[in-house]
Design an enzyme around this catalytic site. Structure first.
Site, short mmCIF file in Angstrom:
data_model
loop_
_atom_site.label_atom_id
_atom_site.label_comp_id
_atom_site.label_asym_id
_atom_site.label_seq_id
_atom_site.Cartn_x
_atom_site.Cartn_y
_atom_site.Cartn_z
N HIS A 50 0.83 -1.22 0.00
CA HIS A 50 0.00 0.00 0.00
C HIS A 50 0.86 1.27 0.00
CE1 HIS A 50 -2.96 3.00 1.03
NE2 HIS A 50 -2.37 3.22 2.22
N HIS A 74 4.30 6.75 5.48
CA HIS A 74 3.17 7.48 6.07
C HIS A 74 2.40 6.68 7.13
CE1 HIS A 74 0.69 5.39 2.96
NE2 HIS A 74 -0.31 5.57 3.80
N GLU A 78 2.00 5.30 12.86
CA GLU A 78 0.67 4.85 13.28
C GLU A 78 0.63 3.35 13.54
OE1 GLU A 78 -3.57 4.80 13.86
OE2 GLU A 78 -2.06 6.38 13.95
N ASP A 79 1.26 2.56 12.68
CA ASP A 79 1.05 1.11 12.70
C ASP A 79 2.26 0.27 13.10
OD1 ASP A 79 -1.53 1.57 11.83
OD2 ASP A 79 -1.03 1.36 9.71
N ASP A 141 -3.27 8.34 -0.68
CA ASP A 141 -3.57 7.21 0.22
C ASP A 141 -5.03 6.78 0.06
OD1 ASP A 141 -3.21 5.56 2.80
OD2 ASP A 141 -4.78 6.97 3.40
#
Length: 707
Positions: A50, A74, A78-79, A141
């Site tokens: 992605h 990006h 966050e992940d 995105d």
């Protein structure tokens, strides 16, 4: 699926930017792949495919290294276990700031409740004002997520598609990236209304079989005219996107067969002078359609867009839309505000039409600064994002840029708030016109003012710009403030007495603080203007004292009447609890309760002796308040039954239903639904709007019904 090999991306970037820092892109690629190792997407693919796909989308837009690297990273903060400090150390502060900005945007729930949504929109625009590249990464995105949305659960697909249609597609359009807007809309349309999209595609195929390759024929016709005029230019043609056609069908209430301009053509020239030569050649050969000519070269859009648009009656009388622009104009038309970062041969593109992002975002957000509450800010944002522009002139020839559909009142407020407040009339092209007249491109507008004039409440229905609406509301609030405070004090007294408490200054001050409202007087003014319910104020201070179990019946729904007065609910506007209301006395009929924005009231504006100050009883109302909903639904087996079931599941009763229009693919129906209050109405409309077979839904108000 994008290859997990950095060389493909490096080669793509170096093709337009030979001076690119390829080693840093490779390092970011390896870092992102390592951080996301073991993670998968809903489709089962490695998650890192992605970010790589997002980076490729941005590389297609020829963006700078920092933006490409941000795309690769990006989702790391966050992940994964990555941190801001780690990214700043390895890839620089610029990239770290961008990645942090995208992370914060990812956490915003833009489709949440309206108040939360407004606050999140504020954060969205703050991020935009800091660095627009954050939004470019977020849009890319969203584009890739929409391209691969079929791997998600159906309810998640619907939620993401609605958010895309409402927020991200208009934002892409507002930034000048029309290609991205169209693709986002079409991908969302595919999820939200697949039957309508398939129907349009089938009709396109049928039309092509009947009339042959229309695009090739018309392109050839245009090229012949340009060759005759000895103009060097490229000509391209395409069928318009299914959603674009569907929207036109809805706006014009026309069937597919009656839509004429379903194809669009583009002429790319060498010089600006050639653009006007092409226009002359086209108009000399074909008849121009009145009202369909726009010159965005002499009056560019705020995002840098320049082009000439004209519609002509072409081959076999078919309407043909033609856009004419130079190659440089075309580059900006494709990239929009992103053209500022576009690279060519290792340097930023020196395109003279690319706008300065800082100036663009400042111009976009200047209208929001005066918004005093969440709803007002959200309204301003959506008006700025969703509307196209028209250009008009002052009597001295100065250009004023307004949204499409703007009126002389919007023009007056765009000049100065004082001019708007004192407006009593207007001349458009030296002809006196009503204030609700819609201004067209190129018209000259003169505002007539008078001392002592002040804004009218009905003006809110006339203006379309956030600036005008804010100014009118502010002035109305000032004029009505004392009256609202007095009424609010009485409402507070009754509500507090109901639970055995006193509406003391200390209690009101505490409630105001809890609600983030300026002070007790501001709180009372909001109560009096029905922006806030007295019961909610009591519930904040004494939540245990509020009894949610008592249901208010229809005959006790309205308070503020004399003991001998009876009331009925107006059939023209069908107000429900939670909406601001006013009573009007009728001889022999008692008081008829109208919504405050009902058009019927304009006829009675000067007869104040008949107006009665009423409001809804605080508390839980019985589901006896009828509202008529207008729905456009698919003509398919079981759809109507499913609609009725959905309404029933919301504890709402259908009291009447009839068909307004029957078409081959769709039905338009009016449904009378008995509801508790405005929140109940919103819940019913929301669940129907989420249904795939519901193409549109709106509240229907019939002014022909006797009040």
């Amino acid at each position: 699926m994008p290859a997990l090999d950095p060389e493909e991306l490096v080669a793509q970037v170096r093709a337009y930017n030979p001076k690119s820092n390829s080693d840093l892109i490779r390092a970011a690629f390896d870092y992102g792949r390592r951080m996301h190792e073991g993670q998968t997407r809903q489709s089962g693919e490695p998650y890192f495919t992605h970010p790589v796909a997002v980076a490729h989308i941005l590389a297609e837009m020829r963006l700078d290294d920092a933006t490409i690297i941000t795309a690769l990273l990006h989702d790391t903060i966050e992940d994964t276990g990555s941190t801001y400090t780690e990214i700043a150390t390895q890839f620089g502060a610029d990239v770290a700031e961008l990645v942090d900005g995208v992370t914060k945007l990812t956490n915003l729930q833009l489709s949440s409740t309206e108040t939360k949504q407004a606050e999140n929109f504020r954060k969205l625009f703050m991020a935009m004002s800091k660095d627009l590249r954050v939004i470019l990464v977020k849009l890319a995105d969203r584009l890739h997520n929409m391209r691969t949305i079929r791997a998600m659960r159906p309810e998640k697909q619907a939620q993401k598609s609605r958010e895309t249609m409402d927020i991200f597609a208009p934002l892409a359009g507002r930034m000048g990236m029309q290609w991205m807007r169209e693709e986002l809309e079409d991908l969302a349309f595919h999820v939200l209304n697949p039957d309508a999209r398939s129907s349009i595609i089938r009709r396109f195929i049928r039309l092509q079989k009947e009339s042959g390759d229309v695009i090739n024929k018309i392109t050839t016709d245009i090229r012949k005219e340009l060759d005759t005029a000895q103009i060097e230019a490229q000509v391209f043609g395409r069928a318009k996107k299914p959603y674009s056609i569907w929207r036109k069908m809805q706006e014009k209430d026309q069937s597919f067969s009656r839509l004429s301009d379903t194809y669009g053509f583009r002429v790319i020239t060498q010089t600006e002078a050639d653009c006007y030569r092409v226009l002359g050649a086209v108009h000399q050969r074909w008849r121009a359609v009145p009202g369909r000519f726009k010159d965005y070269i002499s009056q560019p859009k705020s995002n840098g867009y320049r082009s000439i648009h004209t519609t002509v009656s072409g081959r076999d009388g078919k309407r043909v839309e033609i856009q004419i622009r130079t190659k440089q104009m075309h580059e900006v038309a494709e990239a929009g505000v992103a053209a500022h970062w576009s690279y060519k041969d290792g340097v930023k593109s020196e395109n003279p039409f690319a706008v300065d992002p800082a100036k663009w975002i400042a111009k976009l957000t200047e209208r929001f600064e005066n918004a005093e509450d969440h709803d007002e800010f959200l309204e301003n944002v959506k008006l700025e994002m969703y509307t196209d522009q028209v250009f008009c002139f002052t009597p001295k020839g100065e250009v004023v840029q307004l949204p499409r559909g703007a009126t002389p009142l919007d023009f007056a407020y765009a000049i100065h708030t004082r001019i708007g407040d004192s407006c009593v009339g207007a001349r458009v092209d030296n002809i006196r016109v009503p204030l609700w007249t819609r201004i067209k491109n190129g018209q000259s507008v003169e505002i007539i003012t008078a001392e002592g004039q002040s804004p009218q409440a009905t003006w809110l229905d006339i203006v379309v710009t956030g600036r005008a609406k804010s100014a009118i509301r502010r002035r109305l609030r000032e004029e009505d403030r004392e009256r609202f405070i007095k009424l609010g004090r009485e409402l507070a007294r009754v509500a507090f007495d109901h639970v055995g408490r006193k509406a003391t200054d200390k209690a009101l001050e505490t409630a105001a603080k809890q609600l983030s409202i300026g002070g007790p007087d501001d709180l009372l003014a909001r109560l009096g203007s029905a922006d806030l319910a007295a019961r909610d104020v009591v519930a904040i201070l004494y939540p245990d004292a509020v009894d949610p179990g008592t249901t208010i019946t229809g005959d006790r729904a309205v308070i503020g009447l004399e003991p001998d007065q009876s009331f009925t609910i107006a059939g023209c506007c069908q107000p429900v609890p939670g909406e601001r209301i006013v009573g009007i006395t009728y001889r022999g009929r008692g008081v008829v309760v109208h919504s405050i924005d009902c058009h019927t009231l304009t006829e009675l504006a000067d007869d104040s002796s008949r107006w009665v100050d009423v409001h809804w009883h605080s508390g839980k109302h019985a589901a006896v308040h009828t509202v008529t909903l207008e729905l456009t639904i698919s003509n398919d087996a079981g759809v109507l039954g499913r609609i009725c079931t959905l309404i029933g599941e919301q504890k709402a009763n259908i009291s009447d239903l009839h068909f307004v229009d029957r078409k081959q693919d769709f039905f338009r129906i009016l449904v009378d639904v008995d509801l508790r209050d405005i929140e109940h109405l919103h819940a019913v409309m929301l669940v129907l709007e989420a249904e795939t077979d519901v193409a549109s839904i709106r509240r229907h108000r019939d002014l022909t019904r006797a009040p």
